[in-house]
Scaffold this active site. Structure first.
Site, PDB file in Angstrom:
ATOM      1  N   ASN A 154       0.826  -1.197   0.000  1.00 20.25           N
ATOM      2  CA  ASN A 154       0.000   0.000   0.000  1.00 20.25           C
ATOM      3  C   ASN A 154       0.873   1.265   0.000  1.00 20.25           C
ATOM      4  O   ASN A 154       1.011   1.933  -1.023  1.00 20.25           O
ATOM      5  CB  ASN A 154      -0.928  -0.037   1.216  1.00 20.25           C
ATOM      6  CG  ASN A 154      -1.988   1.032   1.169  1.00 20.25           C
ATOM      7  OD1 ASN A 154      -1.833   2.032   0.495  1.00 20.25           O
ATOM      8  ND2 ASN A 154      -3.077   0.823   1.893  1.00 20.25           N
ATOM      9  N   ASP A 155       1.527   1.538   1.121  1.00 16.82           N
ATOM     10  CA  ASP A 155       2.326   2.765   1.209  1.00 16.82           C
ATOM     11  C   ASP A 155       3.408   2.839   0.139  1.00 16.82           C
ATOM     12  O   ASP A 155       3.713   3.917  -0.377  1.00 16.82           O
ATOM     13  CB  ASP A 155       3.018   2.854   2.578  1.00 16.82           C
ATOM     14  CG  ASP A 155       2.018   2.937   3.708  1.00 16.82           C
ATOM     15  OD1 ASP A 155       0.844   3.262   3.424  1.00 16.82           O
ATOM     16  OD2 ASP A 155       2.406   2.673   4.858  1.00 16.82           O
ATOM     17  N   VAL A 156       3.988   1.708  -0.185  1.00 18.81           N
ATOM     18  CA  VAL A 156       5.137   1.748  -1.092  1.00 18.81           C
ATOM     19  C   VAL A 156       4.737   2.031  -2.535  1.00 18.81           C
ATOM     20  O   VAL A 156       5.586   2.200  -3.396  1.00 18.81           O
ATOM     21  CB  VAL A 156       5.952   0.432  -1.040  1.00 18.81           C
ATOM     22  CG1 VAL A 156       6.507   0.209   0.352  1.00 18.81           C
ATOM     23  CG2 VAL A 156       5.120  -0.752  -1.480  1.00 18.81           C
TER      24      VAL A 156
END
Ligand SMILES: NC(=O)c1ccc[n+]([C@@H]2O[C@H](COP(=O)([O-])OP(=O)(O)OC[C@H]3O[C@@H](n4cnc5c(N)ncnc54)[C@H](OP(=O)(O)O)[C@@H]3O)[C@@H](O)[C@H]2O)c1
Ligand SMILES: NC(=O)c1ccc[n+]([C@@H]2O[C@H](COP(=O)([O-])OP(=O)(O)OC[C@H]3O[C@@H](n4cnc5c(N)ncnc54)[C@H](OP(=O)(O)O)[C@@H]3O)[C@@H](O)[C@H]2O)c1
Lengths: 102, 480, 102, 480
Positions: free
Chosen positions: D406-408
């Site tokens: 997600n964040d990456v």
């Protein structure tokens, strides 16, 4: 062999300091850009001028009458000062050239 | 109490040396790094003068000490301030020699001190043994400091003379063997004194000094003048080790650490310098191509046909270009043509031409040579492009003007694995539309090899001394 | 202040060794790629297991009768060994994962 | 003589630690680096056992020593060999705790030693003063080793429990203040003992142990479980310092240097880890977003509309693609879906689709998490692309399959300066033609922020647990 071990044991701390300093010296240079080679060499040159401290000690300990020691010491201090002062000033001048004129 | 403070001063000094050197290796912080190290040195020196004591006795002879300091400071500052920018490396070499001599002198004085003012009569009456109580290590260190310091001194003086142009390269067959013999002799005498301690010790001692000085001279003499920056860097690290010997002798930590630091960092730096020129250290020291400039020169004009360009044509091409890139090299430096080059740049800019400089890291004869040279002529820093940037801009460049550069634009470095400079990154000038090369002849440059660039259809030669050619070119450009 | 200076002077070499080692520690890590963070942490973890040497000394010097000292020392050596052996083995296993299988 | 040899062993040990750590920080030499350090450790340990002597007395109790060594070696090896790859950080944490406890125990024994087997009667008969001869420095170092070692021990145990899932995050208001109070109390007691040396010294001493353990617990408890790698690295450097204290105590250079080395390198490493996640250390320790996953989760589905993709559609798109890139993330790791993912990869390759993995350096919950995970499932190393390479290949990619990441892949890191992850380099998956995202819901990931990627026209969502979804997807692909 035995003697070397003896010597290391007697100068244990010195051995550590020397070895660690070698690591530090090698590591901090790392990847210096080649335009900086000359100033870096010049700066290092000024730093080894620290030898002047030995000259000062020798000079300060020379006995009054010992003309040879006095003269040699005097010379040593002058040479050392040249190394230190000249080294730092010349490095500064070089680096002045590299700074971005904005 | 005061001694404790001195220890602290020394600790501070050592730390500033490390931090300063670290900062010096980064372009942004370099100048402050130099100041940091200088501040630490100042503290260490002042501390020594006022706080040092040995067996409860403070230092004396303040008069002598301060006069020597003042004399050294005045001369050193004047020399450093007056020197021309391009003569910097020889200045560094000179100062380095001073440091080496200082280290050697300390060893001499300490030796004499151990000998209690040598006098054969007292010597004999003492049973020829008045340093029998002395441990071998101290002697060893004294000799090390003496030998390394002397070699560094005489070597630096020769390097200085070479860069000055006062001393010419000088090599004879078997020189390396003679050097080796001198060195071995030196070591043998030192070992002899330490182990046998013969009656004639002082004599032998002074022989060591002489031999060391001789070794320094012979060591540097055969190395090509252009390789002097590398040699100076090497001698620099020698002096570091000599200073460290002093540190051992007096159990003085700041000398020890400072010396070792320079010794280690200097050695690495020497290797990095060689690497930037795509050579090995042994290659430089044995001088396999550094000294052979002239000899290899004859091989020049075999590569094909080249075409010349007239001054007026060159002036026209450049005046009507959108972008001109100037590639300065060693030839520009020897011709001292940087000021006139800056003139040309301004004149072209006034005509609406965009002018920039492409700076190769090892162009010239010392690292940073071109930056220093052009800065001296007041060329603005933004106009100087580093190699990577320059290589991108060549694509959109109309005319590349090469001024006395050769190896740094030699495509053999990319295409010919058998070339001695193969693998060195170069300025890829062929990407531009036209290339104009100014040099005096078809002779090769520093590496002594031919340059195919000169024979390419894009390239035209503009022969002549750089200064003269630029003056004429400038006149032509102005007249358009 | 005075005491600190005294202390530094008395442990001069130690002070140098510690400071130089800090420089070395910081410099050698330098720019480690982030995939190596875990193995590097693990390797460093194994290295500080050198504390086991202290445990061995304590254990070896404990007097025969001093049960508390013996037991505590025994425990300390076990814990130290766990740190050292486990640390190096786990690091090796991690790094095995990273090697290029060709 | 033997002592001299021991000094040399220690010197060798220190050097191997430095060289080993240096080699560990380079992918090519890392594994050998570990071995080098281990060899040095071996020499140092053997040297201590057989060569150490204090005032002429050798070490005794060989039986005890060797049994402890054997027990430790067997248990340590078994644990290290058996642990699952993804449980590595907790293993490191456990071992780190052991080291901390060892350092603390040494301090305890040394303290008891100084107290000559504490007994109030002898104590009183000695005029309550039997360590009046002791210098404060030794005491200070004993306390330092004790406090740091204990904190490292209990903190590591908590970190271990958290990564194990046995201990949950636990924070209450004012916890930081309580922590501070405990720490100050600890310092105050230590200072009190050193200066006043009261009758109740042993009592106070054991109070310090308790308080330190408590501090370690409270220090780590509130920090989000996902931040444990950073905390472990920090505690790791703590243990290093505790080991160095032991080095001071016994004037033992290898302990001193090894400890300081880890202390310094570990601290820097901790900072580098934080930097790789675009956070500051204080941010991690105070836990400003690490612990807040669940709380921020509700903010998810406000960003716009997203579209879903059916399993069969996804299977078709991927089977007929030329190149598929898989982006694994934390979700893949928790779902333990690496093996089934490798299956899918092989099946697609058998159909002539080129499949690669794009590995973000901080994907998952520990550095290198994805490399370790996929290596466990036998994915070949060449298929794993590092971020820079992957970002270039996305341009020529047809389908990107995001598995629990997600964040990456959050474009806010590039475009939204107000985002907490702004500035972190990301995998630029939008450059591919299609993006399929597998996760269980629209909830955010570790950083607790929304991801605009999910709402872009190129993107379609494939909801479900990673393992389950991949199994179904695999079946569909096989049936085509
Ligand atoms: N920067 C460093 O630190 C350093 C140190 C040591 C060695 N080096 C080496 O030096 C080389 C530097 O490359 P470079 O391209 O700058 O120089 P170069 O390859 O040495 O070429 C210089 C050219 O300038 C010409 N020239 C000489 N005097 C001239 C004058 N008065 N007017 C016009 N042209 C003149 C010479 O040709 P004519 O004779 O035909 O005029 C020569 O071909 C590299 O090989 C590098 O490795 C560099
Ligand atoms: N690598 C390190 O060293 C390290 C250390 C500490 C922190 N971090 C941080 O961790 C983050 C890593 O990024 P990331 O993209 O890998 O992970 P992420 O941003 O934490 O996202 C993971 C996603 O996986 C989904 N998920 C959870 N369980 C799942 C399951 N069983 N099946 C399918 N999906 C599942 C979650 O969404 P749903 O709940 O909707 O399923 C979540 O959005 C970064 O912010 C990094 O800074 C990294």
């Amino acid at each position: 062999m035995n003697q070397i071990l003896n010597w290391i044991a007697a100068h244990q701390e010195m051995a550590y300091i020397v070895i660690l300093m070698i690591f530090v010296g090698i590591e901090i240079i790392g990847k210096v850009p080649s335009v900086l080679h000359t100033p870096l060499m010049s700066g290092a040159n000024a730093i080894h001028g620290v030898v002047i401290i030995g000259a000062i000690i020798v000079m300060g300990q020379a006995e009054e009458g010992n003309i040879v020691a006095l003269v040699l010491g005097f010379l040593a201090v002058i040479l050392g000062t040249l190394n230190v002062v000249g080294g730092f000033v010349v490095t500064d001048r070089m680096l002045e050239m590299f700074k971005k004129k904005k | 109490m005061e001694l404790n403070l001195l220890v602290f001063c020394y600790l501070l000094g050592s730390v500033t040396f490390i931090v300063g050197l670290k900062m010096l290796s980064n372009p942004v912080s370099a100048r402050n790094g130099n100041l940091v190290a200088a501040a630490g040195m100042f503290v260490a020196i002042l501390g020594t003068i006022f706080l040092y004591e040995d067996e409860g006795k403070k230092l004396g002879n303040y008069g002598w000490i301060f006069s020597a300091l003042v004399i050294g400071t005045v001369i050193g500052t004047l020399m450093a301030k007056r020197v021309k920018m391009t003569a910097m490396p020889e200045m560094v070499s000179l100062f380095n020699g001073m440091g080496g001599a200082c280290a050697a002198l300390i060893s001499v004085i300490e030796f004499r001190h151990l000998m209690h003012g040598y006098d054969p009569a007292t010597y004999a009456s003492n049973g020829y043994s008045f340093f029998s109580s002395l441990d071998g290590t101290t002697m060893l260190i004294i000799f090390l400091g003496l030998i390394i310091g002397s070699v560094s001194f005489s070597g630096s003086m020769i390097a200085w003379g070479k860069l000055n142009g006062k001393i010419k390269d000088f090599a004879f067959k078997g020189q390396h063997i003679i050097n080796l013999v001198i060195l071995l002799l030196n070591v043998a005498i030192a070992a002899f004194i330490i182990i046998a301690r013969p009656e004639e010790t002082p004599l032998f001692f002074y022989a060591i000094i002489l031999l060391s000085i001789l070794y320094g001279v012979f060591f540097v003499l055969p190395i090509g003048g252009a390789d002097m920056p590398v040699v100076i860097s090497l001698l620099n690290s020698f002096t570091g080790v000599a200073a460290a010997c002093g540190g051992f002798l007096y159990d003085n930590k700041v000398m020890l650490t400072g010396g070792i630091l320079v010794g280690a960092a200097g050695t690495l730096l020497t290797m990095l310098m060689c690497k930037a020129m795509n050579r090995s250290l042994s290659n430089v020291l044995i001088g396999s191509f550094g000294g052979g400039n002239a000899a290899a020169g004859g091989a020049g004009p075999q590569g094909g046909t080249y075409k010349e360009i007239s001054l007026s044509d060159a002036a026209v091409v450049m005046s009507y270009a959108n972008k001109v890139m100037i590639v300065p090299g060693y030839g520009l430096a020897v011709a001292q043509a940087q000021h006139i080059c800056h003139e040309l740049e301004k004149t072209l800019e006034a005509k609406g031409v965009e002018v920039k400089y492409a700076i190769h890291p090892v162009a010239g004869r010392m690292p940073g040579h071109m930056n220093v040279l052009l800065a001296e002529a007041d060329v603005s820093y933004e106009k100087l492009l580093e190699m990577e940037l320059a290589n991108e801009e060549f694509k959109s460049t109309d005319v590349v003007l090469i001024l006395g550069a050769n190896d740094v634009v030699n495509p053999a470095a990319k295409s010919d694995p058998s070339s001695p400079i193969y693998g060195m990154p170069i300025l890829e000038v062929e990407q531009a539309k036209h290339v104009i090369v100014n040099k005096r002849s078809m002779k090769p440059g520093y590496a002594g090899i031919e340059n195919q660039l000169f024979f390419q259809p894009k390239t035209s030669m503009l022969f002549g001394d750089a200064k003269k050619a630029l003056q004429d070119l400038l006149a032509e450009v102005r007249s358009i």
